[in-house]
Design an enzyme around this catalytic site. Structure first.
Site, short mmCIF file in Angstrom:
data_model
loop_
_atom_site.label_atom_id
_atom_site.label_comp_id
_atom_site.label_asym_id
_atom_site.label_seq_id
_atom_site.Cartn_x
_atom_site.Cartn_y
_atom_site.Cartn_z
N ALA A 252 -10.07 5.70 -21.41
CA ALA A 252 -10.91 6.72 -20.78
C ALA A 252 -10.44 8.14 -21.12
CB ALA A 252 -10.92 6.51 -19.27
N TYR B 171 0.83 -1.22 0.00
CA TYR B 171 0.00 0.00 0.00
C TYR B 171 0.86 1.26 0.00
CZ TYR B 171 -4.49 -2.30 0.13
OH TYR B 171 -5.61 -3.03 -0.23
N CYS C 61 -6.17 2.66 12.96
CA CYS C 61 -5.71 1.52 13.75
C CYS C 61 -6.58 0.29 13.45
CB CYS C 61 -5.79 1.87 15.24
SG CYS C 61 -5.33 0.48 16.29
N ASP D 43 -7.40 6.33 -4.80
CA ASP D 43 -6.50 7.46 -5.04
C ASP D 43 -7.30 8.77 -4.92
OD1 ASP D 43 -7.70 8.22 -7.59
OD2 ASP D 43 -6.58 6.62 -8.57
N HIS E 25 -14.69 2.59 -1.75
CA HIS E 25 -13.70 1.65 -1.23
C HIS E 25 -12.64 2.32 -0.37
CE1 HIS E 25 -14.74 -1.49 -4.59
NE2 HIS E 25 -15.67 -1.39 -3.67
N CYS F 53 -0.32 2.31 16.56
CA CYS F 53 -1.31 3.31 16.99
C CYS F 53 -0.80 4.05 18.23
CB CYS F 53 -2.61 2.58 17.31
SG CYS F 53 -3.89 3.63 18.00
N ASN G 229 -14.68 1.59 -21.79
CA ASN G 229 -13.73 0.54 -21.40
C ASN G 229 -13.17 -0.07 -22.69
OD1 ASN G 229 -12.47 -1.85 -20.31
ND2 ASN G 229 -13.82 -1.67 -18.54
P1 OAD Z 1 -10.01 -3.72 -12.37
O1 OAD Z 1 -8.53 -3.79 -12.35
O2 OAD Z 1 -10.79 -4.92 -11.99
O3 OAD Z 1 -10.51 -3.32 -13.82
C1 OAD Z 1 -9.96 -2.26 -14.53
C2 OAD Z 1 -10.78 -2.05 -15.78
O4 OAD Z 1 -10.24 -0.93 -16.47
C3 OAD Z 1 -10.74 -3.23 -16.78
O5 OAD Z 1 -12.06 -3.51 -17.20
C4 OAD Z 1 -9.89 -2.70 -17.94
O6 OAD Z 1 -10.31 -3.21 -19.20
C5 OAD Z 1 -10.18 -1.22 -17.85
N1 OAD Z 1 -9.14 -0.37 -18.41
C6 OAD Z 1 -7.81 -0.59 -18.52
N2 OAD Z 1 -7.18 0.47 -19.06
C7 OAD Z 1 -8.15 1.40 -19.30
C8 OAD Z 1 -8.15 2.71 -19.82
N3 OAD Z 1 -7.03 3.30 -20.23
N4 OAD Z 1 -9.33 3.37 -19.92
C9 OAD Z 1 -10.49 2.78 -19.50
N5 OAD Z 1 -10.53 1.55 -18.98
C10 OAD Z 1 -9.39 0.87 -18.87
O7 OAD Z 1 -10.41 -2.46 -11.47
P2 OAD Z 1 -11.81 -2.10 -10.79
O8 OAD Z 1 -12.95 -2.50 -11.65
O9 OAD Z 1 -11.70 -0.70 -10.33
O10 OAD Z 1 -11.36 -3.12 -4.58
O11 OAD Z 1 -11.77 -3.06 -9.53
C11 OAD Z 1 -12.82 -2.96 -8.61
C12 OAD Z 1 -12.30 -3.20 -7.25
O12 OAD Z 1 -11.60 -4.44 -7.20
C13 OAD Z 1 -11.26 -2.20 -6.76
O13 OAD Z 1 -11.82 -1.04 -6.21
C14 OAD Z 1 -10.53 -2.98 -5.74
C15 OAD Z 1 -10.36 -4.25 -6.53
O14 OAD Z 1 -9.91 -5.34 -5.95
C16 OAD Z 1 -10.78 -3.25 -3.39
O15 OAD Z 1 -9.57 -3.21 -3.22
C17 OAD Z 1 -11.72 -3.42 -2.28
#
Ligand code: OAD
Length: 294
Positions: free
Chosen positions: A278, A106, A166, A143, A158, A194, A260
């Site tokens: 994006a 992290y 802590c 972020d 999230h 902590c 996407n």
């Molecule tokens: P993922 O890593 O699962 O998915 C990222 C998505 O972004 C994929 O569908 C890619 O195709 C797409 N992608 C890649 N490059 C891109 C670009 N330049 N423009 C647009 N899209 C693009 O990430 P999340 O869906 O955010 O949770 O994951 C959801 C959650 O799973 C996160 O918040 C995290 C994770 O584990 C926790 O940590 C609790």
């Protein structure tokens, strides 16, 4: 939309494996190719929908920050973490088993984020707020790139890299000012303790198996209930309950616009699937729909 979900989880699909005490699904994800990352044109019908919209919700995932140089969650990990995937590190059990491994991961990512800058997707989303009557930004990202692009009132489903607390007593912890002094490849790093109870300090993010912050989820669900257009940008649509939000929007009749480069489960319900990066798509979309301000 009714709340209902309380666990951050991936819905079991074809191949489910039990890791610790939460269930993950092995979801075949396509890695975007260079061709995928080229951007489509913006349909005139979508511009008309946007110009007519009263409340637009923008829902983002890791892909919106990809062009700022932040790896997505389902990108392969490298270096110290290459034998793991993100889902194996993002759990309370992983932290308790090996706090230095998880805290180091992290802190390394916090440094990447602090060095990164908002990209044209974050900037286009912030500009959109001035162009439609009402805009709500909901993100799964931990972020702060939406805020640094000047989006206001961002709902973080999230949590955040920047609000550690802590593990034992939940007291907030303050980071030292400036970037974490982490080597490029990252390293194992013992978490701080902590000041109140001596417990381990943990990242301020939601891990798998943990509930989402109730207030954030309620506000997100209300915005989704009320919107007439919902963007889903850069998310694989596999982590619930967040992934349910665009489906709920479609169910109550909102137009769903997915941005996407790769296919996701949302394809079938989205009114518009804009396959591309994006940054390019969102910048082009704002310039096309509002040429006078573009
Ligand atoms: P993922 O890593 O699962 O998915 C990222 C998505 O972004 C994929 O569908 C890619 O195709 C797409 N992608 C890649 N490059 C891109 C670009 N330049 N423009 C647009 N899209 C693009 O990430 P999340 O869906 O955010 O949770 O994951 C959801 C959650 O799973 C996160 O918040 C995290 C994770 O584990 C926790 O940590 C609790």
């Amino acid at each position: 939309m009714a709340g209902g979900w309380c666990q951050n989880d991936i819905l079991p699909k074809a191949d489910s494996a039990e890791i610790g005490y939460f269930s993950i699904s092995v979801n075949p994800m396509k890695t975007p190719s260079a061709a995928d990352l080229s951007a489509p044109g913006i349909p005139a019908e979508l511009c008309a929908v946007l110009l007519d919209a009263g409340h637009v919700v923008v829902f983002t995932g890791a892909g919106v920050s990809a062009e700022s140089g932040i790896p997505t969650f389902r990108d392969a990990l490298t270096g110290l973490w290459e034998t793991f995937d993100a889902e194996m590190l993002a759990t309370p059990g992983a932290f308790l088993r090996d706090p230095a491994l998880v805290w180091g991961w992290y802190e390394w990512r916090r440094k990447l984020v602090m060095r990164a800058r908002p990209n044209p997707a974050h900037l286009a989303i912030a500009r959109l707020a001035a162009l439609v009557p009402r805009l709500t930004v909901i993100t799964q990202n931990v972020d702060d790139l939406h805020e640094r692009a000047s989006s206001a009132g961002v709902i973080h489903l999230h949590g955040s890299f920047f609000s550690p607390r802590c593990f034992a007593c939940a007291s907030p912890h303050a980071f030292a000012a400036g970037e974490p002094d982490e080597p490029d490849g990252g390293r194992r790093l013992e978490p701080p303790r902590c000041g109140r109870c001596g417990g381990l300090i943990r990242p301020g993010v939601v891990w798998f198996g943990e509930p989402l912050p109730d207030d954030a989820y309620q506000r997100a669900a209300q915005a989704v209930d009320d919107c007439d257009v919902m963007f889903s940008i850069g998310t694989s649509s596999v982590v619930y309950p967040a992934a349910a939000l665009p489906f709920a929007a479609a169910e109550h009749g909102a137009k769903v616009v997915q941005v996407n480069p790769a296919a996701t489960d949302l394809d079938d319900v989205a009114s518009f699937n804009l396959r591309g990066a994006a940054a390019t798509v969102m910048d082009r979309l704002v310039r096309t729909a509002w040429p006078a301000v573009g």
